[in-house]
Design an enzyme around this catalytic site. Structure first.
Site, PDB file in Angstrom:
ATOM      1  N   ALA A 213     -27.334  43.166 -24.816  1.00 32.32           N
ATOM      2  CA  ALA A 213     -26.988  41.785 -24.473  1.00 32.32           C
ATOM      3  C   ALA A 213     -27.488  41.433 -23.078  1.00 32.32           C
ATOM      4  CB  ALA A 213     -25.474  41.585 -24.562  1.00 32.32           C
ATOM      5  N   HIS A 214     -27.386  40.142 -22.767  1.00 33.49           N
ATOM      6  CA  HIS A 214     -27.838  39.604 -21.476  1.00 33.49           C
ATOM      7  C   HIS A 214     -26.629  39.050 -20.733  1.00 33.49           C
ATOM      8  CE1 HIS A 214     -30.118  37.375 -18.509  1.00 33.49           C
ATOM      9  NE2 HIS A 214     -31.268  37.782 -19.034  1.00 33.49           N
ATOM     10  N   ALA A 215     -26.541  39.338 -19.444  1.00 36.94           N
ATOM     11  CA  ALA A 215     -25.394  38.890 -18.663  1.00 36.94           C
ATOM     12  C   ALA A 215     -25.336  37.376 -18.526  1.00 36.94           C
ATOM     13  CB  ALA A 215     -25.420  39.529 -17.279  1.00 36.94           C
ATOM     14  N   HIS A 216     -26.473  36.712 -18.626  1.00 37.74           N
ATOM     15  CA  HIS A 216     -26.529  35.282 -18.320  1.00 37.74           C
ATOM     16  C   HIS A 216     -26.927  34.411 -19.505  1.00 37.74           C
ATOM     17  CE1 HIS A 216     -26.142  36.625 -14.212  1.00 37.74           C
ATOM     18  NE2 HIS A 216     -27.251  37.326 -14.313  1.00 37.74           N
ATOM     19  N   ARG A 268     -18.115  34.330 -24.562  1.00 37.36           N
ATOM     20  CA  ARG A 268     -18.827  35.392 -25.274  1.00 37.36           C
ATOM     21  C   ARG A 268     -17.932  36.095 -26.302  1.00 37.36           C
ATOM     22  NH1 ARG A 268     -23.232  38.608 -23.258  1.00 37.36           N
ATOM     23  NH2 ARG A 268     -22.938  37.583 -21.238  1.00 37.36           N
TER      24      ARG A 268
END
Length: 284
Positions: A213-216, A268
């Protein structure tokens, strides 16, 4: 060395440079077929040294040094991958070589730079990945730190060395004279922390492991399906809206929790399970 220096020179060879690899009389360590064996040879050696010429020299002998100096007179660049101080002890550091060729560009790639407090520490790729923090931000959120699947510190050091060499050659063409570049693998990996480092240094927030996944950005990760995995990267809102239609959940386009990327990142914990359920019913 078998990593950053040869990788830098490999790119220069790909760009058309004539590369002469200097090996000890017993041959480069990377030639050992026990390291990444491929049909009786080392795949690391075959990959890193494509397009190069080679000469074996004993640089601790007068004859070997004489041959090396004669090569230097005709050279544009000398790259080394030794620990700090080795080139000076051999009499082939920049200060020594520029007496033979004032326009020479030299580049030394080490783990922690030639002058810093950690300069004498062992600097294998895994050590530098750990020291830089890349291990800490790689892997699943609830799992242990993970090594990046490639020797990222070696390769990054080689790439930054190549960039430094090209910059020095341009500078020589503009202003004349040789230069020396001190390239650290740690410096290179810290640079690649990019915006994560910027966020941490300015906000103090700790960068956490995200798996795929991507933090942003949400959704930006791998999802399990019946026969494997798919990756979804719906960065722009038009992609998110099309994704909602494609999985049969058009109402998500108007849900306040998912209406834009900032909302999806904040929610999320809601968005990802919804998508996981939708994808679990499908095949690749």
């Amino acid at each position: 060395g078998i990593g950053p220096g040869p990788f830098a020179a490999m790119h220069l060879a790909d760009l058309g440079a004539e590369i002469i690899k200097i090996e000890p009389l017993h041959g480069d360590l990377a030639r050992n077929p026990a390291i990444a064996p491929l049909q009786g040879e080392s795949s690391i050696h075959l990959f890193m040294n494509r397009g190069k010429k080679s000469v074996a020299l004993d640089l601790k002998s007068a004859e070997g040094l004489d041959i090396f100096y004669r090569l230097v007179v005709q050279a544009d660049v000398v790259i080394d991958n030794f620990r700090p101080g080795v080139m000076a002890r051999l009499g082939i550091d920049h200060a020594s070589l520029k007496r033979h060729n004032p326009d020479l560009v030299t580049t030394t790639v080490t783990g922690f730079g030639e002058y810093g407090p950690a300069k004498d520490r062992p600097a294998f790729d895994l050590v530098v990945q750990a020291y830089s923090g890349h291990l800490d931000i790689t892997g699943d959120a609830d799992g242990p730190p993970a090594r990046v699947g490639i020797p990222l510190a070696d390769l990054a050091g080689g790439l930054y060395a190549c960039i430094s060499i090209l910059g020095a050659l341009v500078g020589r063409g503009l202003h004349g004279g040789g230069q020396h570049a001190d390239v650290g693998m740690l410096d290179s990996l810290v640079s690649l922390l990019s915006y994560d480092a910027l966020d941490h240094l300015n906000s103090g927030a700790h960068v956490t492991r995200q798996g795929t996944a991507h933090a942003h950005m949400v959704p930006w990760q791998a999802f399990a399906v019946k026969d494997g995995y798919v990756v979804i990267a719906a960065r722009e809102e038009k992609f998110w809206q099309r994704l909602c239609d494609a999985i049969g959940r058009p109402e998500l386009k108007d849900d306040e929790r998912t209406r834009d990327n900032r909302s999806r990142v904040r929610n999320r914990a809601f968005v990802v399970p919804v998508l996981e359920q939708a994808f679990a019913q499908r095949t690749k």
